[in-house]
Design a protein around this motif. Structure first.
Motif, mmCIF file in Angstrom:
data_model
loop_
_atom_site.group_PDB
_atom_site.id
_atom_site.type_symbol
_atom_site.label_atom_id
_atom_site.label_comp_id
_atom_site.label_asym_id
_atom_site.label_seq_id
_atom_site.Cartn_x
_atom_site.Cartn_y
_atom_site.Cartn_z
ATOM 1 N N ALA A 1 0.997 -1.315 -0.443
ATOM 2 C CA ALA A 1 -0.060 -0.415 0.228
ATOM 3 C C ALA A 1 0.710 1.712 0.295
ATOM 4 O O ALA A 1 0.402 2.104 -0.806
ATOM 5 N N ALA B 1 2.578 1.747 -3.336
ATOM 6 C CA ALA B 1 1.263 2.188 -4.014
ATOM 7 C C ALA B 1 0.778 3.342 -3.836
ATOM 8 O O ALA B 1 0.555 4.267 -4.961
ATOM 9 N N LEU C 1 -5.568 4.040 -3.434
ATOM 10 C CA LEU C 1 -5.282 3.237 -2.281
ATOM 11 C C LEU C 1 -6.602 2.436 -2.644
ATOM 12 O O LEU C 1 -7.191 1.285 -1.994
ATOM 13 N N ILE D 1 -3.384 -1.790 -5.846
ATOM 14 C CA ILE D 1 -2.457 -1.988 -4.707
ATOM 15 C C ILE D 1 -1.461 -3.389 -5.322
ATOM 16 O O ILE D 1 -2.178 -3.900 -5.146
#
Length: 876
Positions: free
Chosen positions: A726, A729, A857, A870
């Motif tokens: 995460a 990303a 996200l 992600i």
């Protein structure tokens, strides 16, 4: 009765266990087929998990008879199995083998192959046994013991491993650790550590020399994968580099290399970088090509920009001029021009002309930041919003002292404290005093002053001309941030010990002051762009993760539950990091060419590693440290946000909690108490090695979890997965959506604010767009930078996203599979909530003036340039 028992025993002994071996179909498969037909062998032997025999090398599981590949069959079942080749196998069943827990495979032909799976059907007293291999198997002469071993998809803690597999478990880890010597070869699977001593090219001269990062107090750094290449000719402490045209061959353990599908994307992305990246890109990518080829490339560039007046070749003159990059006003070369030089370049770089996502590589997509409104990026509202929902929402802090103070050593740098006063901002605080605004948690700061100032004098001696910035923002009643002041600082001309020269700029819309305010925001974004790329992106995700990958493979068996938990989150990271060392972060590499710190880029990153702490990488801890959240046990996530409409934090806490819940459920399947954590020898060796070797320059820090409790393990694994998935990303896949339009996120600045009464100052009022564009990234460098971040922002065709696995049978443990399914359900629910919030007009930071919903996200995505998704790992 004796006759009956004898007949039953004969029946069992005569039984054949059917097996199916799946190989990835590539160029070597036809060679395997030919050699199988000629009698050369790829043989397998099953290993008993429970029945042992004594050998010269200790107690081991009993070995079954050798079985050879036969009955070649090619199958194409689904897209995921396209290109696979299947071999049917018959294993002689031997009662004393019992349930097989592993198998040996020996490759006696002369080509490697990629072994995906082995499945045994109808094993007596067991049923189906599945082996996930996903590994390259080279000819036997490349292995010390000639064979490779693969274990079934069972999961065992070390002390619960069946007796017959323990020796093989330990033996496999020894192979992966290697002996720490020698040059690593293509076929090897050795994981070992080294410092970053491979970024310099001293044989080229002093301009190509950089410090060694890692191993000293002055230059601490995470470790990278050891390649064992010999030293350079002129400096025995610098590792020689792979020739630029062989960049894709730089060593990483064989199973860490990109898949063929991903490699095809890399080739095609490279073509686009060359076709759009212009002369600076060619120098970096095609470093040693002949003058004839350089001339050919320059002719292509001449053709590409033949419609642009020569005096405009290095400059954009207006924002409309910039927009031509996306509207087709700047013609690009067709690939047939590249074909004219294809045969002259001894590199596979030009093998693929199209990426796996099918998109042609000769046109820039329109970045999301200007899709809904081409001028919204200029507003103060959008400038503030992107600190909460942009590509770098992890630096902004709550302001807790005024004026801001510096932590730089005054003996070396003099007085570096801010020159901001209350008079600068008091009229913009909705009637509050500065102290009241601070006490009500209304003031925030984007502070790039201290990280940049130690290098600023040197940076400004390059083509860059920039300031160290402090940006003050006020939280308005509607939840948005309004910039109220930007401080621009330069080193004192008489020397560092005399401190700084600073100016403070406040919002203005018209005339020269309006242009200066736009420039002040641009300087702040230049600082933020470089810090983002070097620290928040490269250091905090790519570089910091590599030691965990190395340690996991060296110390945790594939049978270990924590290896199974973490392994998907390491996919492709070592390979992309190796390419980065070769072409991006090296001396004279693409990153130095496209971000403002130039040759000081990695030094800045190294200096910020001094402040890195593993436990601070947990999202709740990070938010608390930056003053953006407070502990709140009654809250769903354990923290209460200071800014309620903070999209990165709101979505991030949802993802963080889902990851932590999954990790907790998984770990509780295998560990029942703290004693089991403490007595797990593999786990303890893993954690010791992460701290003392992988992050060895930080080994004495007190903040490392001690790995004595279940909570220690849960927290550590959650941080690792969060960072690799995460966090990466959030700071990576928005690079093109936000920064693909260079005025919004310029990566460099080339001049200071003009002095009053000068011709350049008059231009601030008469032609503000031209004045702005003369200050920020020039045209050629812009196109190179845009090409680079477009590559970095794309999902490849074989991407595996959070909540997914590349094989559904990654474990045979039903409880683990159920927990993972719950994790996937949690993520799908989060996706629904994100979509709902993005439609809520009261949450102004979710879209902003640019009408650009925050989706970085959002867990899932399609292939390509999507601005969401992600991936499990730092894969690009």
């Amino acid at each position: 009765m004796a006759d009956v028992d004898r007949r039953k025993r004969i029946k069992i002994e005569d039984k054949k266990v059917k097996g199916t071996l799946v190989l990835m179909n590539n160029h070597s498969i036809s060679t395997i087929k030919d050699e199988v037909l000629l009698g050369r062998k790829v043989s397998l032997q099953l290993i008993s998990a429970a029945h042992c025999e004594s050998t010269a090398r200790g107690i081991r599981g009993k070995l079954g008879n050798e079985t050879n590949l036969k009955n070649w069959v090619s199958t194409v079942i689904t897209r995921s199995t396209k290109g696979d080749s299947t071999f049917d196998l018959d294993f002689d069943w031997e009662e004393e083998i019992g349930v097989p827990g592993a198998f040996l495979i020996t490759n006696r032909h002369n080509s490697e192959f990629y072994l995906k799976t082995l499945t045994l059907e109808d094993v007596p007293n067991c049923g189906r046994v599945h082996f996930i291999c996903n590994s390259w198997v080279y000819p036997e002469e490349h292995y010390n013991k000639q064979y490779r071993i693969f274990f079934s998809n069972q999961t065992y803690l070390p002390w619960k491993t069946p007796e017959g597999l323990r020796h093989y478990r330990e033996e496999e880890l020894e192979e992966l650790r290697g002996n720490g010597t020698g040059k690593r070869e293509e076929w090897e699977r050795v994981y070992d550590y080294d410092v970053y001593n491979d970024l310099s090219e001293p044989d080229k001269g002093s301009d190509h020399v950089r410090p060694t990062f890692g191993g000293t107090p002055d230059y601490p750094y995470p470790r990278r994968c050891r390649t064992g290449r010999p030293p350079s000719k002129t400096d025995p402490d610098t590792e020689s580099r792979v020739p630029i045209l062989q960049s894709l061959t730089i060593y990483v353990p064989r199973d860490e290399r990109f898949s063929d599908l991903k490699m095809g994307d890399v080739y095609a992305y490279g073509i686009k970088l060359v076709s759009q990246g212009l002369r600076p890109g060619f120098e970096a990518v095609l470093d040693k090509i002949s003058d004839e080829i350089v001339g050919t490339l320059e002719n292509i560039l001449k053709h590409k920009f033949e419609s642009i007046p020569s005096n405009k070749f290095n400059e954009f003159s207006s924002f409309e001029d910039v927009l031509k990059l996306y509207k087709g006003g700047l013609p690009v070369p067709k690939f047939e021009f590249l074909e004219s030089i294809r045969e002259k370049i001894p590199f596979e770089f030009f093998r693929e002309l199209f990426r796996s996502d099918g998109e042609h590589g000769s046109k820039f997509p329109v970045p999301q930041i200007i899709q809904g409104d081409e001028s919204a990026w200029r507003t103060d509202e959008e400038f503030g919003r992107e600190m909460l929902a942009g590509i770098n929402p992890v630096v902004i802090k709550r302001l807790q002292e005024f004026p801001p103070c510096s932590k730089l050593d005054p003996r070396k740098f003099g007085n570096q404290n801010s020159t901001l006063t209350e008079d600068h901002i008091k009229h913009q605080l909705d009637g509050l005093s500065v102290l009241e605004a601070i006490s009500y948690n209304k003031l925030f700061i984007l502070d790039h002053h201290d990280p940049l100032m130690p290098y600023l004098r040197g940076i400004n001696e390059t083509s860059t001309k920039t300031y160290a910035t402090r940006t003050i923002l006020f939280l308005q009643k509607d939840g948005t941030l309004k910039p109220v002041a930007i401080e621009l600082s330069l080193p004192h001309p008489d020397g560092d010990e005399f401190g700084v020269i600073s100016t403070v700029h406040t919002p203005a819309k018209e005339g020269a002051k309006g242009t200066i305010w736009l420039l002040a925001k641009a300087y702040a974004n230049v600082n933020d762009s470089g810090y983002h790329q070097l620290v928040c992106h490269w250091l905090h995700t790519h570089a910091s993760m590599e030691p965990f990958i190395i340690a996991t493979n060296r110390q945790l068996s594939v049978l270990h539950p924590i290896h199974k938990l973490l392994h998907p989150h390491f996919r492709d990271t070592m390979n992309i990091n190796a390419l980065a060392r070769q072409t991006l972060i090296n001396a004279g590499g693409l990153l130095e060419k496209t971000v403002f710190p130039d040759k000081y880029a990695m030094e800045l990153s190294c200096n910020m590693y001094k402040e890195w702490a593993f436990t601070d990488q947990a999202l709740p801890a990070d938010l608390i440290k930056r003053g953006l959240a407070m502990k709140d046990p009654s809250s769903r996530h354990g923290v209460r946000l200071i800014i309620q409409d903070y999209p990165f934090a709101v979505d991030g806490l949802e993802i963080w909690s889902a990851i932590k819940s999954w990790v907790t459920n998984y770990i509780n399947i295998y560990y029942k108490n703290n004693n089991e954590i403490q007595n797990d020898t593999e786990l303890q060796q893993w954690w010791t090695e992460v701290r003392t070797k992988g992050h060895g320059d930080k080994k004495h820090e007190a903040w490392w979890p001690t790995m004595q409790t279940l909570d220690d393990l849960i927290q550590s694994c959650t941080i690792i997965i969060w960072t690799a998935s995460a966090l990466h990303a959030a700071v990576n896949f928005g690079q093109y959506p936000y920064g693909g339009y260079l005025p919004n996120r310029p990566a460099t600045s080339r001049r200071f604010i003009p002095e009053p009464l000068s011709a350049d100052y008059d231009e601030l009022e008469t032609d503000p767009e031209k004045a702005f564009l003369k200050t920020v990234t020039p045209q050629l460098q812009s196109v190179l930078g845009i090409s680079l971040i477009e590559i970095l922002s794309r999902h490849s065709a074989d991407e595996v996203f959070l909540g997914q696995r590349d094989t559904p049978e990654w474990t045979d443990d039903d409880m683990a599979l159920d927990a993972f399914e719950k994790f996937g359900e949690d993520l799908r629910e989060i996706e629904g909530r994100i979509l709902e919030m993005n439609l809520n007009e009261k949450l102004k930071n979710r879209n902003g003036p640019a009408k650009m919903p925050y989706t970085l996200l959002y867990p899932s995505s399609e292939v390509g340039l999507t601005g969401r998704g992600i991936p499990n790992s730092v894969s690009i």
